[in-house]
Design a protein around this motif. Sequence first.
Motif, PDB file in Angstrom:
ATOM      1  N   GLU A  85       3.785  18.442   7.042  1.00 20.73           N
ATOM      2  CA  GLU A  85       3.752  18.029   8.731  1.00 20.73           C
ATOM      3  C   GLU A  85       4.266  16.481   8.911  1.00 20.73           C
ATOM      4  O   GLU A  85       4.883  16.209   9.840  1.00 20.73           O
ATOM      5  CB  GLU A  85       2.490  18.589   9.138  1.00 20.73           C
ATOM      6  CG  GLU A  85       1.982  19.767   9.454  1.00 20.73           C
ATOM      7  CD  GLU A  85       2.979  20.447  10.370  1.00 20.73           C
ATOM      8  OE1 GLU A  85       3.424  20.135  11.335  1.00 20.73           O
ATOM      9  OE2 GLU A  85       3.176  21.615  10.048  1.00 20.73           O
ATOM     10  N   LEU A  86       4.060  16.039   7.801  1.00 17.60           N
ATOM     11  CA  LEU A  86       4.302  14.275   7.973  1.00 17.60           C
ATOM     12  C   LEU A  86       5.680  14.118   7.726  1.00 17.60           C
ATOM     13  O   LEU A  86       6.120  12.990   7.732  1.00 17.60           O
ATOM     14  CB  LEU A  86       3.353  13.537   7.142  1.00 17.60           C
ATOM     15  CG  LEU A  86       2.015  13.255   7.501  1.00 17.60           C
ATOM     16  CD1 LEU A  86       0.862  12.729   6.437  1.00 17.60           C
ATOM     17  CD2 LEU A  86       1.986  12.385   8.775  1.00 17.60           C
ATOM     18  N   GLY A  87       6.425  14.984   7.167  1.00 13.94           N
ATOM     19  CA  GLY A  87       7.807  15.102   6.601  1.00 13.94           C
ATOM     20  C   GLY A  87       8.018  13.986   5.325  1.00 13.94           C
ATOM     21  O   GLY A  87       8.826  13.742   5.078  1.00 13.94           O
ATOM     22  N   ALA A  88       6.748  14.170   4.589  1.00 11.61           N
ATOM     23  CA  ALA A  88       6.680  13.521   3.434  1.00 11.61           C
ATOM     24  C   ALA A  88       6.621  14.514   2.001  1.00 11.61           C
ATOM     25  O   ALA A  88       5.642  14.900   1.549  1.00 11.61           O
ATOM     26  CB  ALA A  88       5.578  12.581   3.138  1.00 11.61           C
ATOM     27  N   GLU A  89       7.928  15.089   1.935  1.00 13.16           N
ATOM     28  CA  GLU A  89       8.008  16.383   0.874  1.00 13.16           C
ATOM     29  C   GLU A  89       8.017  15.573  -0.508  1.00 13.16           C
ATOM     30  O   GLU A  89       8.691  14.579  -0.798  1.00 13.16           O
ATOM     31  CB  GLU A  89       9.148  17.026   1.201  1.00 13.16           C
ATOM     32  CG  GLU A  89       9.150  17.429   2.443  1.00 13.16           C
ATOM     33  CD  GLU A  89       8.395  18.766   2.810  1.00 13.16           C
ATOM     34  OE1 GLU A  89       7.786  19.456   1.484  1.00 13.16           O
ATOM     35  OE2 GLU A  89       8.270  19.205   3.870  1.00 13.16           O
ATOM     36  N   ARG A  90       6.882  15.985  -1.320  1.00 13.58           N
ATOM     37  CA  ARG A  90       6.808  15.334  -2.554  1.00 13.58           C
ATOM     38  C   ARG A  90       6.940  13.798  -2.646  1.00 13.58           C
ATOM     39  O   ARG A  90       7.787  13.473  -3.364  1.00 13.58           O
ATOM     40  CB  ARG A  90       7.937  16.251  -3.483  1.00 13.58           C
ATOM     41  CG  ARG A  90       7.698  16.053  -4.946  1.00 13.58           C
ATOM     42  CD  ARG A  90       8.601  17.047  -5.853  1.00 13.58           C
ATOM     43  NE  ARG A  90       8.382  16.833  -7.260  1.00 13.58           N
ATOM     44  CZ  ARG A  90       8.990  16.210  -8.032  1.00 13.58           C
ATOM     45  NH1 ARG A  90      10.044  15.412  -7.503  1.00 13.58           N
ATOM     46  NH2 ARG A  90       8.714  15.894  -9.519  1.00 13.58           N
ATOM     47  N   PRO A  91       6.140  13.221  -2.132  1.00 13.70           N
ATOM     48  CA  PRO A  91       6.080  11.808  -2.435  1.00 13.70           C
ATOM     49  C   PRO A  91       5.537  11.249  -3.327  1.00 13.70           C
ATOM     50  O   PRO A  91       4.721  11.962  -4.289  1.00 13.70           O
ATOM     51  CB  PRO A  91       5.006  11.579  -1.024  1.00 13.70           C
ATOM     52  CG  PRO A  91       4.080  12.492  -0.967  1.00 13.70           C
ATOM     53  CD  PRO A  91       4.820  13.694  -1.616  1.00 13.70           C
ATOM     54  N   HIS A  92       5.476   9.894  -3.538  1.00 10.19           N
ATOM     55  CA  HIS A  92       4.665   9.184  -4.673  1.00 10.19           C
ATOM     56  C   HIS A  92       3.114   9.330  -3.951  1.00 10.19           C
ATOM     57  O   HIS A  92       3.260   9.038  -3.018  1.00 10.19           O
ATOM     58  CB  HIS A  92       5.075   7.859  -4.810  1.00 10.19           C
ATOM     59  CG  HIS A  92       6.551   7.642  -5.234  1.00 10.19           C
ATOM     60  ND1 HIS A  92       7.176   8.153  -6.414  1.00 10.19           N
ATOM     61  CD2 HIS A  92       7.790   7.340  -4.684  1.00 10.19           C
ATOM     62  CE1 HIS A  92       8.345   8.153  -6.471  1.00 10.19           C
ATOM     63  NE2 HIS A  92       8.777   7.483  -5.398  1.00 10.19           N
ATOM     64  N   VAL A  93       2.241   9.538  -4.902  1.00 15.87           N
ATOM     65  CA  VAL A  93       1.012   9.507  -4.645  1.00 15.87           C
ATOM     66  C   VAL A  93       0.088   8.749  -5.670  1.00 15.87           C
ATOM     67  O   VAL A  93       0.138   8.707  -6.596  1.00 15.87           O
ATOM     68  CB  VAL A  93       0.289  10.872  -4.675  1.00 15.87           C
ATOM     69  CG1 VAL A  93      -1.002  11.103  -4.186  1.00 15.87           C
ATOM     70  CG2 VAL A  93       1.166  11.738  -3.994  1.00 15.87           C
ATOM     71  N   GLY A 110       2.784  20.127  -8.489  1.00 16.90           N
ATOM     72  CA  GLY A 110       4.417  19.916  -8.024  1.00 16.90           C
ATOM     73  C   GLY A 110       4.641  19.299  -6.672  1.00 16.90           C
ATOM     74  O   GLY A 110       5.689  19.117  -6.433  1.00 16.90           O
ATOM     75  N   LEU A 111       3.646  18.709  -6.168  1.00 17.83           N
ATOM     76  CA  LEU A 111       3.729  18.160  -4.725  1.00 17.83           C
ATOM     77  C   LEU A 111       3.825  16.734  -4.813  1.00 17.83           C
ATOM     78  O   LEU A 111       3.685  16.068  -3.743  1.00 17.83           O
ATOM     79  CB  LEU A 111       2.341  18.727  -4.178  1.00 17.83           C
ATOM     80  CG  LEU A 111       2.273  20.089  -3.859  1.00 17.83           C
ATOM     81  CD1 LEU A 111       0.956  20.421  -3.303  1.00 17.83           C
ATOM     82  CD2 LEU A 111       3.065  20.483  -3.114  1.00 17.83           C
ATOM     83  N   ALA A 112       3.817  15.857  -5.894  1.00 19.98           N
ATOM     84  CA  ALA A 112       3.934  14.644  -5.979  1.00 19.98           C
ATOM     85  C   ALA A 112       5.410  14.167  -6.933  1.00 19.98           C
ATOM     86  O   ALA A 112       5.630  14.864  -8.110  1.00 19.98           O
ATOM     87  CB  ALA A 112       3.058  14.126  -6.573  1.00 19.98           C
ATOM     88  N   ARG A 113       5.886  13.178  -6.775  1.00 21.86           N
ATOM     89  CA  ARG A 113       7.230  12.524  -7.622  1.00 21.86           C
ATOM     90  C   ARG A 113       6.617  11.836  -8.701  1.00 21.86           C
ATOM     91  O   ARG A 113       7.020  11.949  -9.678  1.00 21.86           O
ATOM     92  CB  ARG A 113       8.119  11.766  -6.807  1.00 21.86           C
ATOM     93  CG  ARG A 113       8.647  12.603  -5.526  1.00 21.86           C
ATOM     94  CD  ARG A 113      10.072  11.743  -5.048  1.00 21.86           C
ATOM     95  NE  ARG A 113      10.873  11.312  -5.980  1.00 21.86           N
ATOM     96  CZ  ARG A 113      11.778  10.433  -5.701  1.00 21.86           C
ATOM     97  NH1 ARG A 113      11.758   9.669  -4.490  1.00 21.86           N
ATOM     98  NH2 ARG A 113      12.676  10.003  -6.651  1.00 21.86           N
ATOM     99  N   SER A 114       5.684  11.167  -8.379  1.00 28.79           N
ATOM    100  CA  SER A 114       4.589  10.423  -9.417  1.00 28.79           C
ATOM    101  C   SER A 114       3.303  10.026  -8.852  1.00 28.79           C
ATOM    102  O   SER A 114       2.962  10.356  -7.626  1.00 28.79           O
ATOM    103  CB  SER A 114       5.239   9.030  -9.535  1.00 28.79           C
ATOM    104  OG  SER A 114       5.032   8.271  -8.561  1.00 28.79           O
ATOM    105  N   VAL A 115       2.265  10.059  -9.778  1.00 29.43           N
ATOM    106  CA  VAL A 115       0.904   9.725  -9.331  1.00 29.43           C
ATOM    107  C   VAL A 115       0.293   8.591 -10.442  1.00 29.43           C
ATOM    108  O   VAL A 115       0.822   8.536 -11.472  1.00 29.43           O
ATOM    109  CB  VAL A 115       0.267  11.111 -10.114  1.00 29.43           C
ATOM    110  CG1 VAL A 115      -1.375  10.776 -10.054  1.00 29.43           C
ATOM    111  CG2 VAL A 115       0.774  12.241  -9.353  1.00 29.43           C
ATOM    112  N   THR A 116      -0.095   7.827  -9.386  1.00 31.87           N
ATOM    113  CA  THR A 116      -0.803   6.533  -9.992  1.00 31.87           C
ATOM    114  C   THR A 116      -2.302   6.755  -9.466  1.00 31.87           C
ATOM    115  O   THR A 116      -2.589   6.920  -8.513  1.00 31.87           O
ATOM    116  CB  THR A 116      -0.507   5.203  -9.216  1.00 31.87           C
ATOM    117  OG1 THR A 116       0.740   5.254  -9.461  1.00 31.87           O
ATOM    118  CG2 THR A 116      -0.885   4.201 -10.027  1.00 31.87           C
TER     119      THR A 116
END
Length: 276
Positions: A85-93, A110-116
């Motif tokens: 809904e935020l338009g943040a498809e597969r963001p860095h998290v 598979g919902l994040a490009r990277s995870v910290t």
Amino acid sequence: MQGSTAGLGPVTVAYERQGTGEPLILLHGVGHHRQAWDAIVPLLAGQYETITIDLPGFGDSPDLEPAVPRDLQTAAAWLGAVLSELGAERPHVVGHSLGGLIALHLGQAGLARSVTALAPAGFWTDTERRRTYAMLTAARHSVRLLPDTAMVRLAHTATARTALAGTLYGRPDSCPPETLIADLRALRDAIAFGATLRAGRAPNLFTGDIPEVPVTIAWGARDRILPPRQAARARAMIPGARLVHLPDCGHIPMNDAPDLVARVILEAIPSAVADE
């Protein structure tokens, strides 16, 4: 923002966006709020669009409806719907404590490009979990008994700041009074605190690897809530993860060393882009 996914009712969260660029999601820990990242966001917003979120029942977000399960797979599902809904498809998290555990699940889904993940919860023994819960519950009980005016007054003295927040920060005497007051109020007013701890008693809060997503795990060397020895367990579970030690930092390193934490996050993201 409201998100919904199949089989679940809508989940509503409060959020704040700053900066421009690729989306970067920031998730707080139990008893905390999105303002946990206030010292970090200005250091990131020049390169990324930061989106800080109050998890349900914390900060300004209403609690989950009773029919919505509190397990981590469900959290990843509804949070994925919110991100859509935020338009943040597969963001860095980026996540801290509870938020770090959720961030790892987003990466696994598979919902994040990277995870910290900063001191992610769930890599404890049962004895360690009980100790962590006892410390968090005692801190919440203490602040709920303390009149707000007294809390404000005490937060402006270095000795009292150490007494109030020595379990949370590695450097409580140097924490700005306004930050401490906001954090203590968030802990006091967290309506999902008890339900979240009960959900955290489930076994195997994280299992498996995250082989296709760059993962960084950072841990404060002076973390009393989640001792840094738990970092080795997280690394053993996710052998490809980059492990970073945060010297002189307690459980909330965003307050102890914002410049260091921001650098860790920024260093993790380019490696994610290069690995794609």
